[in-house]
Design a protein around this motif. Sequence first.
Motif, PDB file in Angstrom:
ATOM      1  N   ALA A 127       0.845  -1.191   0.000  1.00 18.67           N
ATOM      2  CA  ALA A 127       0.000   0.000   0.000  1.00 18.67           C
ATOM      3  C   ALA A 127       0.884   1.246   0.000  1.00 18.67           C
ATOM      4  CB  ALA A 127      -0.918   0.011   1.219  1.00 18.67           C
TER       5      ALA A 127
ATOM      6  N   LEU B 287      -1.593   4.623   3.978  1.00 18.78           N
ATOM      7  CA  LEU B 287      -2.188   3.834   5.061  1.00 18.78           C
ATOM      8  C   LEU B 287      -3.555   3.277   4.686  1.00 18.78           C
ATOM      9  CD1 LEU B 287      -1.179   5.960   8.172  1.00 18.78           C
ATOM     10  CD2 LEU B 287      -0.567   3.568   7.767  1.00 18.78           C
TER      11      LEU B 287
ATOM     12  N   ALA C  54      -5.289   0.627   3.655  1.00 24.78           N
ATOM     13  CA  ALA C  54      -4.927  -0.789   3.540  1.00 24.78           C
ATOM     14  C   ALA C  54      -5.723  -1.604   4.547  1.00 24.78           C
ATOM     15  CB  ALA C  54      -3.429  -0.972   3.794  1.00 24.78           C
TER      16      ALA C  54
ATOM     17  N   VAL D 213       2.799  -1.094   4.354  1.00 26.99           N
ATOM     18  CA  VAL D 213       2.095   0.172   4.154  1.00 26.99           C
ATOM     19  C   VAL D 213       3.099   1.320   4.173  1.00 26.99           C
ATOM     20  CG1 VAL D 213      -0.028  -0.701   5.196  1.00 26.99           C
ATOM     21  CG2 VAL D 213       1.633   0.516   6.621  1.00 26.99           C
TER      22      VAL D 213
ATOM     23  N   ALA E 108      -1.325  -0.116  11.878  1.00 25.67           N
ATOM     24  CA  ALA E 108      -0.115  -0.552  11.185  1.00 25.67           C
ATOM     25  C   ALA E 108       0.925  -1.056  12.172  1.00 25.67           C
ATOM     26  CB  ALA E 108       0.450   0.601  10.358  1.00 25.67           C
TER      27      ALA E 108
ATOM     28  N   ALA F 158       1.011  -4.470  10.342  1.00 21.53           N
ATOM     29  CA  ALA F 158       1.846  -4.403   9.139  1.00 21.53           C
ATOM     30  C   ALA F 158       3.158  -5.154   9.353  1.00 21.53           C
ATOM     31  CB  ALA F 158       2.130  -2.949   8.775  1.00 21.53           C
TER      32      ALA F 158
END
Length: 387
Positions: free
Chosen positions: A103, A106, A108, A123, A152, A156
Amino acid sequence: MTTLRVIADDAVARTSAQQSSRPRINGLTRYASELTRALIDTAPPECDVELIVSRRPRAELDEFGRQFPGAAGTTPVSMPHGALASAWANGVRVAAGTGILHAPSLFAPLVRGDQHVARQLVVTVHDTIAWTHPNSLEPGVAAWTRRMARRAAKHADAIVVPSHAVAAELAEHIDVGERIRVIPGATSASIVLPADPEVRASWLKLPERFVLASGSMDPRSGIDALIEAAALPEFQDVPVLIIGEDAWRGRRITEAAMLAGLPEGRVRPLGAVSDSDLALLLKRAEAFVAPSYAEGFGLMALEALAFGTPLVHSDAPALVELASGAGYPVVRYNAGSSYAQRLATAVGSVLAGNADAEALATLGRDRAKAFSWRDSGARVWQLHAEL
């Protein structure tokens, strides 16, 4: 075949009802589109790129295909952009493809928990303005950004940032451990001089001498200090052209210039400009000024360096990192004098020839060569390979 699925909503500018004929290309749109093309161009053997987008009309899906030739396809998910942004912010599992997902923002599916969620997710966080200058963002955007950044930090596999400055600043706000990777942007190959530069210069009513900047009356941008600087003797009455809209939440660049005692036309907002007009402006400006108090990368400053335009910039960490000695830094905070006075002194030094503009131009072009979208794309592929 390994497929990298790129969430591409930000890669094509969304057209507003008020601007239906000419959507504005903002920094995020340019970053996302350039990176997506670079990922397609640098895909390793047996790898391809699929575009994932929110639900939209067929005509818009076809536009993705035209703008990103070489992509394996464009796949819409089940919800439109706004609803999808809200769903993901609240942890609702709306699938955006499985496998490897990248991504460029952000935006995502930062969730975990079932087989419909990507097993590898990277991200991008472009700046820390949502924490340091939340009023600079549209209502609700700062809160959404902070919420997604927290998600995230939990979900992430890695977080890409455009500069070491953002990496350090972001670590002050969320716990990201060792997952931050610095992968900068670059200048766009589409920013080239028009075929008829003299005609365009006449149409734009470019003065013989001028200083260029980009921004608005958002206090973070530092344009208010630049306007004050333009009224000081060091500026030699040279006009300032500003890429950006005149009005920002009721504050106008033209009104600020009038209040500073400047005659009409001395400070002129240009609105949004085309890539070719941007190239012409950068080529003819005697200096580009980046006075902002906070930045994540400084793409316009990099574009000025690439054109050999002497760069005067604030000492915001990201701009200092970007210029790396190829610009003229100005201290933002100093009790000894005003920021406007320091800006005027720096710009005046360039205009008067006291600063070696030729040396700055050479240093700028050399510095800009350190950034390329192909390199950024290859580094994203390498990051996913390492994960």
